[in-house]
Design an enzyme around this catalytic site. Structure first.
Site, short mmCIF file in Angstrom:
data_model
loop_
_atom_site.label_atom_id
_atom_site.label_comp_id
_atom_site.label_asym_id
_atom_site.label_seq_id
_atom_site.Cartn_x
_atom_site.Cartn_y
_atom_site.Cartn_z
N GLY A 1 5.00 -10.36 4.47
CA GLY A 1 5.76 -10.35 5.72
C GLY A 1 5.06 -11.15 6.81
N LYS A 2 5.88 -11.78 7.66
CA LYS A 2 5.34 -12.53 8.81
C LYS A 2 4.79 -11.58 9.87
CE LYS A 2 8.13 -16.74 8.88
NZ LYS A 2 9.17 -17.42 9.66
N HIS B 1 9.32 -3.36 3.61
CA HIS B 1 8.90 -3.65 2.24
C HIS B 1 10.12 -3.98 1.38
CE1 HIS B 1 5.61 -0.75 3.45
NE2 HIS B 1 4.90 -1.80 3.04
N MET C 1 0.85 -1.19 0.00
CA MET C 1 0.00 0.00 0.00
C MET C 1 0.89 1.25 0.00
SD MET C 1 -3.49 -0.90 1.94
CE MET C 1 -3.02 -0.59 3.61
N GLN D 1 -10.35 -2.49 2.69
CA GLN D 1 -9.84 -3.07 3.93
C GLN D 1 -9.79 -2.05 5.07
OE1 GLN D 1 -6.03 -4.13 1.83
NE2 GLN D 1 -5.15 -3.84 3.86
N SER E 1 4.64 1.23 9.03
CA SER E 1 4.40 2.63 8.67
C SER E 1 3.77 3.40 9.83
CB SER E 1 3.57 2.74 7.40
OG SER E 1 2.80 1.60 7.21
N ARG E 2 3.22 2.66 10.82
CA ARG E 2 2.60 3.35 11.97
C ARG E 2 3.62 3.86 12.99
NH1 ARG E 2 -2.17 -0.97 13.22
NH2 ARG E 2 -3.18 -0.79 11.22
O1 PAF Z 1 -0.14 -5.68 3.90
C1 PAF Z 1 -0.53 -4.78 3.12
O2 PAF Z 1 0.17 -3.80 2.84
C2 PAF Z 1 -1.91 -4.91 2.50
O3 PAF Z 1 -2.79 -5.53 3.37
C3 PAF Z 1 -1.90 -5.64 1.14
C4 PAF Z 1 -1.46 -7.09 1.28
C5 PAF Z 1 -0.98 -4.91 0.17
C6 PAF Z 1 -3.32 -5.64 0.55
O4 PAF Z 1 -3.81 -4.36 0.36
#
Ligand code: PAF
Length: 275
Positions: free
Chosen positions: A144-145, A34, A27, A58, A183-184
């Site tokens: 990621g885990k 990432h 995202m 989501q 990111s938080r």
């Molecule tokens: O983990 C995330 O960044 C999001 O949930 C994902 C997997 C990209 C789906 O929008």
């Protein structure tokens, strides 16, 4: 690297690739966590696709979608340097139409822990991941885990829907003090909050130490963890589950995930360890 925004552009660009494709859906607001997924995908595949899409389905009512950090320019540079072949940056209209057919998270695994606190979040997450995996045409996708429940549900979706893609779980990346990258973390406003946030990883480390010393009783380990976590503002959960997200009373070595979710100041932070 080419940047594509429409499905048509993505499919044309993808058809020009020959050989294995790795895919990292994100995202955006890319950080070292990432980057570790991107680098792993780069090293294990001939080609690499990354998507940046802040998925509205989501986010729940009351969760501020508009406040989600957006850093397109910086993200594009990071992807370029990381030798991404295709960067997919669709709009919401490209990804969704009105009144869509939806898949839902499974009742048990999808509605406990994160799914209980954020009911409906996993439905939207699975909906977009299904679309993105299908569009990518990739051989492997990297997650990621840190978002352990997300990873478990995506793996289950791929299995249940017979999707022809391998899900690759990737290790949690931490800063030098042990804080899992997210990111938080930028919302931790001062040294006091940053210091208190370290209780998450400290409690997980301590739990591991107890297990290594032979203690398998979940109740006893949880109570030590809760002591360590007493410095945070609110503990949402400390949970011991199997890799399939079944609750445990005794730690099963090789099949246990210990998860914590807490509030420190503004951000809600999660972390976990796989034992
Ligand atoms: O983990 C995330 O960044 C999001 O949930 C994902 C997997 C990209 C789906 O929008």
């Amino acid at each position: 690297m080419i940047i594509v925004k429409t499905i048509d552009e993505l499919q044309k660009a993808r058809k020009r690739l020959s050989g294995s494709i790795g895919f990292v859906p994100t995202m955006g607001a890319l950080h070292q966590g990432h980057l570790s997924l991107i680098q792993k995908a780069r090293s294990e595949n001939e080609h690499l696709i990354v998507s940046i899409f802040v998925n509205p389905t989501q986010f729940l009512e009351g969760e501020d979608l508009d406040a989600y950090p957006r850093k397109d320019e910086a993200d594009i540079k990071i992807c370029e340097v990381a030798k991404v072949d295709i960067l997919f940056m669709p709009t919401v209209d490209t990804m969704y139409e009105d009144d869509e057919l939806c898949i839902g998270a499974p009742a048990r695994r999808g509605y406990l822990l994160e799914g209980e606190k954020r009911a409906g979040h996993f439905d939207g997450m699975l909906q977009v991941v299904m679309k993105l995996l299908n569009l990518s045409g990739a051989n492997r996708a990297y997650f990621g885990k840190k978002d352990a429940q997300q990873l478990a549900l995506i793996s289950q979706m791929v299995k249940n829907y017979f999707m022809d893609i391998t899900i690759v779980p990737c290790e949690i990346v931490r800063d030098e003090f042990g804080l899992a990258l997210s990111s938080r973390n930028v919302y931790l406003k001062d040294n006091d909050e940053k210091e208190r946030a370290l209780a998450l990883s400290r409690s997980l480390k301590y739990a591991t130490k107890m297990v290594m010393a032979g203690e398998l009783d979940v109740h006893k380990i949880k109570s030590e963890m809760t002591n360590i976590l007493s410095v945070v503002d609110k503990v949402e959960y400390v949970a011991f589950v199997t890799r399939e997200f079944k609750a445990l009373k005794k730690v099963e070595i090789g099949n246990t995930i210990i998860l914590v979710a807490v509030w420190v100041g503004k951000p809600r932070l999660i972390d976990n360890i796989w034992i």
